[in-house]
Design a protein around this motif. Structure first.
Motif, mmCIF file in Angstrom:
data_model
loop_
_atom_site.group_PDB
_atom_site.id
_atom_site.type_symbol
_atom_site.label_atom_id
_atom_site.label_comp_id
_atom_site.label_asym_id
_atom_site.label_seq_id
_atom_site.Cartn_x
_atom_site.Cartn_y
_atom_site.Cartn_z
ATOM 1 N N GLN A 50 43.236 57.776 36.084
ATOM 2 C CA GLN A 50 42.213 57.614 35.048
ATOM 3 C C GLN A 50 41.133 56.623 35.446
ATOM 4 N N GLY A 51 41.392 55.771 36.422
ATOM 5 C CA GLY A 51 40.429 54.759 36.818
ATOM 6 C C GLY A 51 41.125 53.661 37.593
ATOM 7 N N LEU A 52 40.508 52.493 37.607
ATOM 8 C CA LEU A 52 41.014 51.359 38.364
ATOM 9 C C LEU A 52 41.160 50.166 37.433
ATOM 10 N N ASP A 53 42.338 49.556 37.440
ATOM 11 C CA ASP A 53 42.568 48.346 36.655
ATOM 12 C C ASP A 53 42.228 47.120 37.495
ATOM 13 N N ILE A 54 41.524 46.165 36.894
ATOM 14 C CA ILE A 54 41.178 44.907 37.543
ATOM 15 C C ILE A 54 41.839 43.775 36.765
ATOM 16 N N ASP A 55 42.817 43.122 37.387
ATOM 17 C CA ASP A 55 43.486 41.968 36.790
ATOM 18 C C ASP A 55 43.063 40.720 37.549
ATOM 19 N N SER A 56 42.680 39.685 36.834
ATOM 20 C CA SER A 56 42.284 38.436 37.484
ATOM 21 C C SER A 56 42.868 37.251 36.739
ATOM 22 N N ARG A 57 42.955 36.123 37.455
ATOM 23 C CA ARG A 57 43.516 34.900 36.874
ATOM 24 C C ARG A 57 42.743 33.711 37.425
ATOM 25 N N ASP A 58 42.393 32.764 36.546
ATOM 26 C CA ASP A 58 41.704 31.577 37.042
ATOM 27 C C ASP A 58 42.687 30.434 37.263
ATOM 28 N N ASN A 59 42.194 29.325 37.799
ATOM 29 C CA ASN A 59 43.089 28.228 38.167
ATOM 30 C C ASN A 59 43.586 27.434 36.965
ATOM 31 N N ASN A 60 43.147 27.798 35.763
ATOM 32 C CA ASN A 60 43.740 27.250 34.540
ATOM 33 C C ASN A 60 44.869 28.127 34.012
ATOM 34 N N GLY A 61 45.112 29.249 34.696
ATOM 35 C CA GLY A 61 46.195 30.143 34.300
ATOM 36 C C GLY A 61 45.790 31.237 33.330
ATOM 37 N N THR A 62 44.505 31.319 32.973
ATOM 38 C CA THR A 62 44.044 32.354 32.046
ATOM 39 C C THR A 62 43.949 33.692 32.780
ATOM 40 N N ILE A 63 44.477 34.732 32.156
ATOM 41 C CA ILE A 63 44.524 36.065 32.754
ATOM 42 C C ILE A 63 43.498 36.962 32.071
ATOM 43 N N TYR A 64 42.772 37.731 32.867
ATOM 44 C CA TYR A 64 41.774 38.666 32.352
ATOM 45 C C TYR A 64 42.112 40.061 32.862
ATOM 46 N N ARG A 65 41.912 41.066 32.011
ATOM 47 C CA ARG A 65 42.216 42.452 32.399
ATOM 48 C C ARG A 65 41.071 43.367 31.993
ATOM 49 N N ALA A 66 40.793 44.347 32.857
ATOM 50 C CA ALA A 66 39.742 45.322 32.572
ATOM 51 C C ALA A 66 40.076 46.624 33.276
ATOM 52 N N ASN A 67 39.427 47.703 32.854
ATOM 53 C CA ASN A 67 39.592 49.008 33.484
ATOM 54 C C ASN A 67 38.233 49.586 33.805
ATOM 55 N N LEU A 68 38.085 50.083 35.028
ATOM 56 C CA LEU A 68 36.877 50.787 35.426
ATOM 57 C C LEU A 68 37.180 52.279 35.404
ATOM 58 N N ALA A 69 36.424 53.030 34.613
ATOM 59 C CA ALA A 69 36.695 54.458 34.463
ATOM 60 C C ALA A 69 36.413 55.200 35.764
ATOM 61 N N ALA A 70 37.234 56.209 36.040
ATOM 62 C CA ALA A 70 37.059 57.007 37.252
ATOM 63 C C ALA A 70 35.758 57.803 37.170
#
Length: 276
Positions: A239-259
């Motif tokens: 369906q697309g590509l998931d982008i998971d990221s985390r900063d040095n404070n430990g906060t996690i961010y998630r997003a999806n790029l549609a195919a």
């Protein structure tokens, strides 16, 4: 107490030294960088190192903004790349980015802060344990690493932190080029206002089923609102590509790029970024 003669002690020391692996000889650097020997030891240790024209580093001929310098590292001409790192010899923090191309090409494009004119290098570790190093000399004025982040367009960072925008393109060989931007100040901690280091330290590009295609470790020199380009092996049925990221404070961010094969024309126009 058992006494030992000086002869026995010296002989033991010589045997221990002989058993230690010999340190790899440091290659002569074409840029004559005063940091090359130290950085070579830091990043490559005892591994074999060669300078290799197949590892390409691209930079602009003229740098207009030292806090946003486009860098492309491309080691796709090599087989079996396990890791690709990018560093700038004369930056106060040299290492900018590390890529693990798990199911991806050995390629990354991003923007980097530059403190002064410096060699910028990419090094690719292949399966045989050899580091292949390429690089260019970047002629730039100073101040990119110590300058504070620019204003976020009049919007509070707390309102946009971690927001991810991007787009996917199908390549001729069947792989997928992903370009995306993550909203984040990416503070180096080197500014005069004593703002502590605050940056995204990890990014993973994943299939929706959860398999990791590429993993990035990012460091303070990556520019504010990091914009990244990867080339991944994304199955066409996904369906697309998931982008998971985390900063040095430990906060996690998630997003999806549609195919791209599932996006409507309107979706592409609304969510697109300019092609790199």
């Amino acid at each position: 107490m058992v006494s030992r003669s000086p002869y026995i002690i010296r002989l033991t020391a010589l045997m221990l030294l002989a058993a230690m692996p010999a340190r790899a000889e440091v290659l002569k650097d074409a840029f004559n960088s005063p940091m090359w020997e130290m950085l070579s030891e830091r990043y490559f240790g005892q591994a074999a190192v060669i300078f290799d024209d197949r590892v390409k580093v691209s930079v602009p001929p003229i740098v207009e903004n030292q806090a946003q310098v486009p860098i492309t590292a491309d080691a796709r001409m090599l087989d079996g790349v396990k890791k690709l790192i990018v560093f700038a010899d004369l930056n106060p923090i040299q290492l900018a980015l590390e890529l693990e191309p798990i199911k991806a090409k050995a390629f990354v494009a991003f923007r980097m802060k530059i403190e002064q004119a410096t060699p910028v290098r990419a090094a690719a570790l292949t399966e045989d344990g050899v580091w292949h190093v390429g690089g260019v000399f970047l002629n730039a004025a100073g101040g990119g690493c110590t300058a504070p982040p620019k204003d976020n367009g009049g919007v509070s960072w707390f309102d946009t932190l971690g927001e991810t925008q991007g787009r996917l393109w199908q390549e001729k060989d069947g792989s997928v080029r992903a370009r995306f931007r993550i909203s984040h100040p990416m503070d180096t901690g080197l500014g005069r206002d004593n703002t502590p280091a605050y940056y995204i330290e990890k990014v993973e590009a994943k299939e929706p089923a959860g398999a990791t295609l590429a993993r990035l470790a990012m460091h303070e020199p990556v520019s504010q609102n990091p914009t990244l380009t990867l080339v991944v092996d994304l199955p066409r049925q996904d369906q697309g590509l998931d982008i998971d990221s985390r900063d040095n404070n430990g906060t996690i961010y998630r997003a999806n790029l549609a195919a791209p094969w599932r996006q409507s024309h309107d979706d592409q126009r609304e969510g697109s970024l300019n092609a790199p």
